[in-house]
Each structure stands twice: as C-alpha cells, then as structure tokens.
Design a protein around this motif. Sequence first.
Motif, PDB file in Angstrom:
ATOM      1  N   VAL A 170      21.283   9.201  34.047  1.00  0.00           N
ATOM      2  CA  VAL A 170      22.348   8.290  34.463  1.00  0.00           C
ATOM      3  C   VAL A 170      21.776   6.879  34.580  1.00  0.00           C
ATOM      4  O   VAL A 170      20.813   6.654  35.329  1.00  0.00           O
ATOM      5  CB  VAL A 170      22.974   8.712  35.806  1.00  0.00           C
ATOM      6  N   GLY A 171      22.349   5.955  33.846  1.00  0.00           N
ATOM      7  CA  GLY A 171      21.926   4.561  33.911  1.00  0.00           C
ATOM      8  C   GLY A 171      22.644   3.824  35.032  1.00  0.00           C
ATOM      9  O   GLY A 171      23.845   3.557  34.935  1.00  0.00           O
ATOM     10  N   CYS A 172      21.891   3.538  36.095  1.00  0.00           N
ATOM     11  CA  CYS A 172      22.398   2.723  37.204  1.00  0.00           C
ATOM     12  C   CYS A 172      21.568   1.453  37.263  1.00  0.00           C
ATOM     13  O   CYS A 172      21.213   0.961  38.352  1.00  0.00           O
ATOM     14  CB  CYS A 172      22.294   3.492  38.521  1.00  0.00           C
ATOM     15  N   ASP A 173      21.237   0.922  36.102  1.00  0.00           N
ATOM     16  CA  ASP A 173      20.254  -0.149  35.992  1.00  0.00           C
ATOM     17  C   ASP A 173      20.855  -1.523  35.769  1.00  0.00           C
ATOM     18  O   ASP A 173      20.250  -2.394  35.160  1.00  0.00           O
ATOM     19  CB  ASP A 173      19.216   0.168  34.903  1.00  0.00           C
ATOM     20  N   GLY A 174      22.053  -1.737  36.287  1.00  0.00           N
ATOM     21  CA  GLY A 174      22.586  -3.083  36.425  1.00  0.00           C
ATOM     22  C   GLY A 174      23.210  -3.696  35.194  1.00  0.00           C
ATOM     23  O   GLY A 174      23.350  -3.051  34.147  1.00  0.00           O
ATOM     24  N   PRO A 175      23.588  -4.967  35.297  1.00  0.00           N
ATOM     25  CA  PRO A 175      24.337  -5.631  34.221  1.00  0.00           C
ATOM     26  C   PRO A 175      23.597  -5.672  32.888  1.00  0.00           C
ATOM     27  O   PRO A 175      24.228  -5.634  31.843  1.00  0.00           O
ATOM     28  CB  PRO A 175      24.550  -7.057  34.770  1.00  0.00           C
ATOM     29  N   ARG A 176      22.272  -5.777  32.930  1.00  0.00           N
ATOM     30  CA  ARG A 176      21.486  -5.822  31.682  1.00  0.00           C
ATOM     31  C   ARG A 176      20.933  -4.442  31.346  1.00  0.00           C
ATOM     32  O   ARG A 176      19.824  -4.312  30.820  1.00  0.00           O
ATOM     33  CB  ARG A 176      20.360  -6.846  31.826  1.00  0.00           C
ATOM     34  N   SER A 177      21.675  -3.431  31.624  1.00  0.00           N
ATOM     35  CA  SER A 177      21.257  -2.032  31.509  1.00  0.00           C
ATOM     36  C   SER A 177      20.515  -1.706  30.221  1.00  0.00           C
ATOM     37  O   SER A 177      21.042  -1.857  29.113  1.00  0.00           O
ATOM     38  CB  SER A 177      22.487  -1.123  31.610  1.00  0.00           C
ATOM     39  N   THR A 178      19.276  -1.240  30.385  1.00  0.00           N
ATOM     40  CA  THR A 178      18.508  -0.758  29.239  1.00  0.00           C
ATOM     41  C   THR A 178      19.115   0.526  28.695  1.00  0.00           C
ATOM     42  O   THR A 178      19.143   0.743  27.480  1.00  0.00           O
ATOM     43  CB  THR A 178      17.049  -0.516  29.649  1.00  0.00           C
ATOM     44  N   VAL A 179      19.599   1.383  29.574  1.00  0.00           N
ATOM     45  CA  VAL A 179      20.229   2.631  29.140  1.00  0.00           C
ATOM     46  C   VAL A 179      21.417   2.332  28.236  1.00  0.00           C
ATOM     47  O   VAL A 179      21.579   2.928  27.169  1.00  0.00           O
ATOM     48  CB  VAL A 179      20.659   3.466  30.358  1.00  0.00           C
ATOM     49  N   ARG A 180      22.257   1.407  28.654  1.00  0.00           N
ATOM     50  CA  ARG A 180      23.443   1.060  27.856  1.00  0.00           C
ATOM     51  C   ARG A 180      23.034   0.512  26.487  1.00  0.00           C
ATOM     52  O   ARG A 180      23.635   0.860  25.457  1.00  0.00           O
ATOM     53  CB  ARG A 180      24.300   0.039  28.613  1.00  0.00           C
ATOM     54  N   LYS A 181      22.007  -0.314  26.450  1.00  0.00           N
ATOM     55  CA  LYS A 181      21.571  -0.909  25.191  1.00  0.00           C
ATOM     56  C   LYS A 181      20.944   0.145  24.272  1.00  0.00           C
ATOM     57  O   LYS A 181      21.185   0.141  23.056  1.00  0.00           O
ATOM     58  CB  LYS A 181      20.574  -2.038  25.471  1.00  0.00           C
ATOM     59  N   LEU A 182      20.152   1.054  24.848  1.00  0.00           N
ATOM     60  CA  LEU A 182      19.532   2.095  24.029  1.00  0.00           C
ATOM     61  C   LEU A 182      20.576   3.043  23.445  1.00  0.00           C
ATOM     62  O   LEU A 182      20.357   3.629  22.376  1.00  0.00           O
ATOM     63  CB  LEU A 182      18.520   2.880  24.860  1.00  0.00           C
ATOM     64  N   GLN A 183      21.702   3.199  24.127  1.00  0.00           N
ATOM     65  CA  GLN A 183      22.780   4.040  23.622  1.00  0.00           C
ATOM     66  C   GLN A 183      23.765   3.261  22.752  1.00  0.00           C
ATOM     67  O   GLN A 183      24.756   3.817  22.279  1.00  0.00           O
ATOM     68  CB  GLN A 183      23.532   4.684  24.795  1.00  0.00           C
ATOM     69  N   ASP A 184      23.478   1.960  22.570  1.00  0.00           N
ATOM     70  CA  ASP A 184      24.304   1.101  21.704  1.00  0.00           C
ATOM     71  C   ASP A 184      25.771   1.115  22.136  1.00  0.00           C
ATOM     72  O   ASP A 184      26.692   1.270  21.321  1.00  0.00           O
ATOM     73  CB  ASP A 184      24.180   1.539  20.236  1.00  0.00           C
ATOM     74  N   ILE A 185      25.976   0.947  23.437  1.00  0.00           N
ATOM     75  CA  ILE A 185      27.323   0.919  24.002  1.00  0.00           C
ATOM     76  C   ILE A 185      27.727  -0.533  24.245  1.00  0.00           C
ATOM     77  O   ILE A 185      27.018  -1.279  24.924  1.00  0.00           O
ATOM     78  CB  ILE A 185      27.388   1.719  25.318  1.00  0.00           C
ATOM     79  N   ARG A 186      28.843  -0.939  23.698  1.00  0.00           N
ATOM     80  CA  ARG A 186      29.314  -2.311  23.853  1.00  0.00           C
ATOM     81  C   ARG A 186      29.752  -2.570  25.291  1.00  0.00           C
ATOM     82  O   ARG A 186      30.185  -1.658  26.013  1.00  0.00           O
ATOM     83  CB  ARG A 186      30.468  -2.589  22.895  1.00  0.00           C
ATOM     84  N   PHE A 187      29.655  -3.848  25.699  1.00  0.00           N
ATOM     85  CA  PHE A 187      29.961  -4.245  27.081  1.00  0.00           C
ATOM     86  C   PHE A 187      30.805  -5.511  27.067  1.00  0.00           C
ATOM     87  O   PHE A 187      30.400  -6.567  27.565  1.00  0.00           O
ATOM     88  CB  PHE A 187      28.637  -4.478  27.821  1.00  0.00           C
ATOM     89  N   PRO A 188      32.023  -5.447  26.509  1.00  0.00           N
ATOM     90  CA  PRO A 188      32.837  -6.666  26.368  1.00  0.00           C
ATOM     91  C   PRO A 188      33.447  -7.104  27.696  1.00  0.00           C
ATOM     92  O   PRO A 188      33.539  -6.339  28.653  1.00  0.00           O
ATOM     93  CB  PRO A 188      33.926  -6.223  25.387  1.00  0.00           C
ATOM     94  N   GLY A 189      33.883  -8.357  27.719  1.00  0.00           N
ATOM     95  CA  GLY A 189      34.545  -8.862  28.915  1.00  0.00           C
ATOM     96  C   GLY A 189      34.508 -10.376  28.981  1.00  0.00           C
ATOM     97  O   GLY A 189      34.352 -11.055  27.967  1.00  0.00           O
TER      98      GLY A 189
END
Length: 533
Positions: free
Chosen positions: A152-171
């Motif tokens: 579980v990635g609870c690593d904040g706005p610049r999440s490494t987990v999110r980037k490694l999973q190539d998940i977009r973060f629009p807003g």
Amino acid sequence: MDPVIVVGAGPVGLALALALARQDVPVVVLDESPGEDTPRAARTVVLREDTAAFVERLAGVELGGAGLHWAGWRTMRRKQATSEVAFGEDAPAPLHIAQHVLTDALRAAIAREPLVELAVDSRLDSMEQESTGVTARTRGPRGTWWRGSYLVGCDGPRSTVRKLQDIRFPGRTAVERHAVAAVRTELPRPGEAFLHRLPPWRTTGPFAGEIAARPLPGGVWRLDWLLPPGKDLVTPELLVARVRETLTGWTGEPSPSYELLDTGVHTVHHRLARRWRAGRVFLAGDAAHLLGAFGTQGLDEGLRDADNLAWKLASAWHHGPHEALLDSYQTERRAIVSARLRAADQVLPVLRGGGGLRSYVPGTARNHDALLMDGHLGLGSLGAPGSYADSPLAPPRLDSEVPVDTPAGAPVADVVVTAEDGSFVPLRDRLGRGALLVVLVAPGTGVWERRHWMGAGIMPRLAAAVTALPHRAELLVAESYPGAAPHTVLLVRPDGHLVTGLNGVHPADLYTAAEATVGGAERAGTRAEAGAR
C-alpha cells in the motif's frame, strides 16, 4: 503468509499498519526518514469526531491532552459575527493537533506492536508483483529486498508507488494558498476557533482579506491568511507585520504581546489518482488524492481510506483474496473523494470569484459564510463523512429491512452496547477488529446481567443466526438506537458503516446482507431472486 508492506510512515501509513495489526496481520512499514517527524508548530491537522476516534482507538491514548477540542466556532464578517456554534453532545468538537504530535503518538503505538516492523532509512526504489505477492527494493543505508503479500502506497503527493505503477494523478494546482503562522498569545474567547472575512483594518501586503484562527493547547494559535491568486512573495517581514496588524485588530492593543513560533506558506492542490488499485498494490492518503480548500482536511479522508482498506486486506490475508471485496475499496473511497472535489469545484467560483451582481444580492454573503463553515467543521458536501449507500457491497432489498435514523451506508451512531463479556462499552470501541457487528436493540436489558437474558426470548435464535454467518461476527445489545424500534437488528461493517436494519430476527436476510458485505453481493442477489421465485 508474507506481511503487508506499507510504504510511507506518515499518519495514514502508520494508522493503516496499526489497523492491520489489530486484525492479526503482520506489517512492514518502509520509512524513508530516520524515524522522526520534525516538530513544526504551524503544521497542524484538524480531525473530525470519527477520524479522531479511529486514531485514539489505534494509538490507545486520548488525544485531547495532546491537542485541543474547540469550545466553539464563529464566522465573522467585518465587525459582526454571522454564525456561531457551541460544541457539545449534539455537535461534537473537532480536534486540533500538531501533526508531529499525532505522528509521535502513532509511532509510540507501533513500537508496542509486535506485528509491525518499522524500517527507517528505507526509500522505495523498485517493485515487482505477481499473482502470489509483491517484491519491493529499498535503497539507503539499510537498502534491501522485501517480500509482501500486498503493498500500500501511503507515500504522499509525490508517491513513488504511484509513479512505479504508472498511475496518472490529474487535477488542479494551487487552488488556494495561505500564509501560516503559529503564535502564542491571548485572544478574546480562548479555545474558540473562528474565521474572519473582510476584517475592518487595513491589510498589509498580498493578502485576500480572510483569516482563520484555530487554537491549540498552551495558548498557541494557528493563523491562516488567504493569499490572492498568483505567486506573490510572502517575506518574513510582511508576515510579521501581518501578525501584529491582525492581533491588534482582534485585541484592540496597539502593541499586542505574542511569541512567534513558526511560519510558512501552505499551498492547496486538488488531485485524484485514476486508479487506487493495481493488482496487489493500493494507494491511500495523499498518494491517492489531494484536497483541502475552504478549510477541509485531506488527512480526514486519508484516515478513512485506512479504515476502509484495513478490514478488507485483513480478510484477504486470512481467508484468501476476494476480488469483489478488494475492488470495493477503490469504488467506495474514490467516489467519496471525487464527490468532495466536485463540490469544491462548484463552490470555488462562488466563494473566490470576483464581485459582480452576487455582491448586491441580499443574504449572499451569509450563504457564503455557511459554506465556509461547512468546510472548516466537516459538514455538508464539503466535509461530512461519506456514505457507502451505492457500494457494490450493499445488499439487495430485503423483505424485513426497516429504516432507522442512520441511512444505510452511513457511519453508525456511537451508542452504548453490552459486549459479549458483559461489559458496557461504546459501539465504536468494537470497530476495527475485522468482525461484522450485529446489534440487537432491546430496551431494559441494561439493568440485567448478560447471562440472564442471553438464553431468553429471541436471543438464542439470533445468537444461532450470528454463528452461522459467512464471516466472523460479534453479537452486541443496545438499550436503544436513534430511530430504531425494539427488537430491531442492525448489521454494521467492521469500519462502522451501517449495512442494514431488520425488523427482528430473520436469519436468511441477515445471512444475505452479511454475505453481500464481504463481497458476495452477486451471489446474495441471486439467492434472494431464487427465494422470491
């Protein structure tokens, strides 16, 4: 089975780790820091009643001594108060606490928890997942490989987990900016938070005429000045001048006494990750969403993420993965946060737009103040706890279903119940253990010991029905529940949201509702239709 890996040791990551451990799931927390949260007096959080209770339950401490429950709230416009709220039983007070104090309380609980390993100086570098688990590699002084069942990635706005999973973060970027100061001083009506719009004194520098004042223990106040759109530089000299000017305006003293403890600039972004689940990898907290305009609190939603995800991961860890149950985390939580962001987007041009005709419409300013109060106090579409009424885990319509004052999918009221050991406890104390809660409303039982009425009336039949449920459940008894008639049976999720109310003991309906709650909604619906035929 391998532990769950939690990446990030902020409040959300630590809370999730503790919530899993309370359900007998081992956890490894990867913390890229040396294991300490730098004290910042101006970095504070406001917790609503439900999230404060969640953290207190996990940490095993009362947070009221470390933070401050506000005595009341005022909204002021120029020289007049436009709204006032006194907190009490009917209006629970928010808890205002320094974030490092909150984190320290959770870290102390982690240190006492044998099922949680906190790996400091461990920054996530890469990860791989397959059908049986997740492998994560960390770098740093203690860099190594970690094997987990889920991550579980609870690593904040610049999440490494999110980037490694190539998940977009629009807003949206920089929805609001605030200059922030923490000061120790004396203000009229101590312990009462307030929002002052268009104060009558002259403003200094790039400030937009809206100030929030929120008290902390020890005579400390966090002051937030809304900044106009743009990137105007807020220098220390400008901020000190603004502190003096503001305190003079509130106290009437030309040279008010104060101690400046900390300053900063807080920028609010609104973003929402496209996906919150990628196989065995999940996102939570700021890694999944950013919000916070109009006084709303992003940490509230992050803690609700942890509460929602913990019991579902624990069920999958103990009993094997159930895809419908795990998928429901994203469906439920993303819908709530998305609705919150849409509400903020709708309010933004109204509250932060220019003057125009709305400035001349009678009552408009008061309505705007009410919207801002909702955000600051966790009310309405901007801040109230969300409901899972449209969840894929919601059961089909049941013949014995009856309404109570709590709508299906909403958080239950915290009534006193009799537990299985005969003790009288708040209902909220039985949450977070991974079990469904079955609550019988039975007036008069509170005056007798549990052993005297467990074998009387409808109790034996209800106890047998609870034992036969497809998921572990605890049978509780309440003298009363808002809007519930005697002998009403309530089914409550492990995270405290009401599944349904039944008008008595109906084992088949109770089973159908329980099965739907743990991810068998399709099967439950099929059986209900077959029964109807």
